[in-house]
Design a protein around this motif. Structure first.
Motif, PDB file in Angstrom:
ATOM      1  N   LEU A  13     140.512  48.362  84.983  1.00 24.54           N
ATOM      2  CA  LEU A  13     141.125  48.748  86.399  1.00 24.54           C
ATOM      3  C   LEU A  13     142.608  48.362  85.969  1.00 24.54           C
ATOM      4  N   ARG A  60     145.206  49.078  88.528  1.00 26.18           N
ATOM      5  CA  ARG A  60     144.476  47.922  89.523  1.00 26.18           C
ATOM      6  C   ARG A  60     143.654  48.492  90.342  1.00 26.18           C
ATOM      7  N   VAL A  61     143.359  49.820  90.573  1.00 25.49           N
ATOM      8  CA  VAL A  61     142.779  50.676  91.693  1.00 25.49           C
ATOM      9  C   VAL A  61     142.518  51.930  90.883  1.00 25.49           C
ATOM     10  N   SER A  81     130.631  46.531  92.738  1.00 20.92           N
ATOM     11  CA  SER A  81     131.903  46.228  93.458  1.00 20.92           C
ATOM     12  C   SER A  81     131.779  45.914  94.663  1.00 20.92           C
ATOM     13  N   THR A 100     137.040  45.149  94.869  1.00 18.73           N
ATOM     14  CA  THR A 100     137.415  45.790  96.098  1.00 18.73           C
ATOM     15  C   THR A 100     136.791  47.168  96.084  1.00 18.73           C
ATOM     16  N   GLY A 142     136.457  54.822  95.686  1.00 19.35           N
ATOM     17  CA  GLY A 142     137.141  53.772  94.668  1.00 19.35           C
ATOM     18  C   GLY A 142     136.775  52.556  94.502  1.00 19.35           C
ATOM     19  N   GLY A 174     138.690  48.583  93.265  1.00 20.15           N
ATOM     20  CA  GLY A 174     140.122  48.237  92.959  1.00 20.15           C
ATOM     21  C   GLY A 174     139.769  46.872  92.788  1.00 20.15           C
ATOM     22  N   TYR A 221     144.455  42.169  93.822  1.00 20.85           N
ATOM     23  CA  TYR A 221     145.663  43.100  94.061  1.00 20.85           C
ATOM     24  C   TYR A 221     145.583  43.296  95.933  1.00 20.85           C
ATOM     25  N   SER A 277     140.429  46.747 100.590  1.00 21.40           N
ATOM     26  CA  SER A 277     140.175  48.279 100.864  1.00 21.40           C
ATOM     27  C   SER A 277     141.316  48.760 101.858  1.00 21.40           C
ATOM     28  N   VAL A 325     144.807  48.832 100.264  1.00 20.14           N
ATOM     29  CA  VAL A 325     144.926  50.146  99.121  1.00 20.14           C
ATOM     30  C   VAL A 325     145.147  51.293 100.237  1.00 20.14           C
ATOM     31  N   ILE A 361     147.173  54.727  92.936  1.00 20.04           N
ATOM     32  CA  ILE A 361     146.719  54.681  94.199  1.00 20.04           C
ATOM     33  C   ILE A 361     146.729  55.995  95.077  1.00 20.04           C
ATOM     34  N   ILE A 378     143.382  57.970  95.145  1.00 22.41           N
ATOM     35  CA  ILE A 378     142.255  57.786  95.991  1.00 22.41           C
ATOM     36  C   ILE A 378     142.294  58.673  97.254  1.00 22.41           C
TER      37      ILE A 378
END
Length: 344
Positions: free
Chosen positions: A89, A94-95, A122, A129, A140, A142, A146, A149, A152, A190, A193
């Motif tokens: 990730l 990161r996501v 997760s 996340t 997704g 993450g 960071y 949900s 994000v 991001i 997603i």
């Protein structure tokens, strides 16, 4: 089984092992689809002869116990899986959409069961996340440090709003110039997603825009011509679609030709050669184009000037223009090399 798959599988086995009752393990396995097929509360209830609501209650209680067990370090195998997932990730921004993360970890187009295992891990890990799939977001995963949900999804919506306001597709660098993120890769991650966004040829736009998400042959033709920035023969357009990243890109040359004829966005400017109507090319025969040119000029024009103006409107040979000028019913020669409309 390769090393990454073994790490994930061991974490699943270790997690399920702290669930004491077989029925509860089966509920979790079936609800997440750890064996391949995700099942509804109703389906599991019918199988176990309990109500839908009871299945929901048990699932919730089991997940709470699993999260506590994970946080207290009772699932020894989970640490290696978390490290593997977080490392990937981090490199992805990161996501990531679950499908993208699974493909990276397992090294191939993932199965539903492989994706389900990542979602399950997760959902119980304090370091990860989970982003639930719905009408607006893809499933997704993450890095928890960071953001959760909600964090994000808030940033996904921010990117969507910027693109909406811009009114046309944007590159990641263009988005980066507007948004305040540490690295462009985070924006890309991001954006992936969101179900409201789509990307094509390095541009991100709304999923309803055909320029980034062509849904039919005509839209794909438009995207190909727009990217090429010059007229193309219909057979070359077919080849470009076949070589593209489009979904369902297997089309016949005849199908391409048929769609070009039907859509007013495309202009036939030569033998089998098409352009976009926004490029200034004109429909009609060469003789009709010459007629319009002389009407607009409202004065005799030299042969060279007529040829130049026709070639701006149509992709034809110069000799074709000169042959059409010999039509005495339509054009009169004035002087040595000037032409005007024939008097009727």
């Amino acid at each position: 089984m390769d090393q990454n798959a073994s790490i994930i599988e061991n974490a699943i086995t270790g997690s399920l092992s702290i669930i004491e009752q077989d029925r509860e393990r089966e509920i979790i396995s079936r609800r997440f689809g750890l064996s391949g097929q995700k099942e509804t509360l109703e389906q599991i209830g019918e199988l176990l002869n309990i109500t839908r609501e009871r299945v929901r209650q048990l699932e919730k209680a089991i997940l709470v116990r699993l999260r506590i067990g994970a946080e207290e370090g009772n699932i020894a195998e989970l640490a290696a899986a978390e490290k593997l997932i977080i490392r990937n990730l981090t490199e992805m921004g990161r996501v990531a959409r679950t499908t993208d993360l699974a493909k990276r970890i397992f090294g191939h187009d993932s199965t539903p069961a492989e994706r389900a295992k990542l979602v399950f891990l997760s959902s119980i890990s304090k370091n990860l996340t989970e982003i639930d799939e719905n009408d607006h977001y893809y499933s997704g995963v993450g890095i928890a440090s960071y953001g959760d949900s909600d964090f994000v999804e808030e940033h996904v919506n921010e990117i969507v709003d910027v693109i909406k306001k811009h009114g046309e597709p944007m590159t990641i660098d263009e988005l980066d110039a507007v948004l305040d993120y540490e690295h462009p890769d985070i924006i890309r991650a991001i954006a992936s997603i969101s179900k409201l966004l789509a990307t094509l040829n390095g541009f991100w736009g709304l999923a309803k825009w055909p320029t980034v998400n062509p849904r039919n042959i005509r839209d794909k033709i438009f995207v190909v011509l727009e990217a090429k920035k010059e007229p193309m023969h219909f057979s070359d357009i077919a080849d470009a679609i076949s070589a593209s990243d489009f979904r369902r890109k297997n089309v016949t040359t005849q199908a391409i030709h048929n769609e070009l004829i039907k859509d007013s966005r495309f202009v036939l400017i030569g033998r089998g050669i098409y352009a976009l109507n926004t490029w200034g090319y004109t429909k009609g025969t060469v003789a009709e184009i010459i007629t319009n040119i002389l009407k607009e000029a409202n004065e005799p024009l030299t042969r060279e000037e007529i040829v130049k103006r026709v070639l701006r409107a149509r992709k034809v040979k110069e000799t074709t223009v000169l042959l059409n000028l010999q039509n005495k019913e339509l054009f009169d020669k004035v002087g040595k090399d000037h032409y005007t409309l024939a008097k009727k």
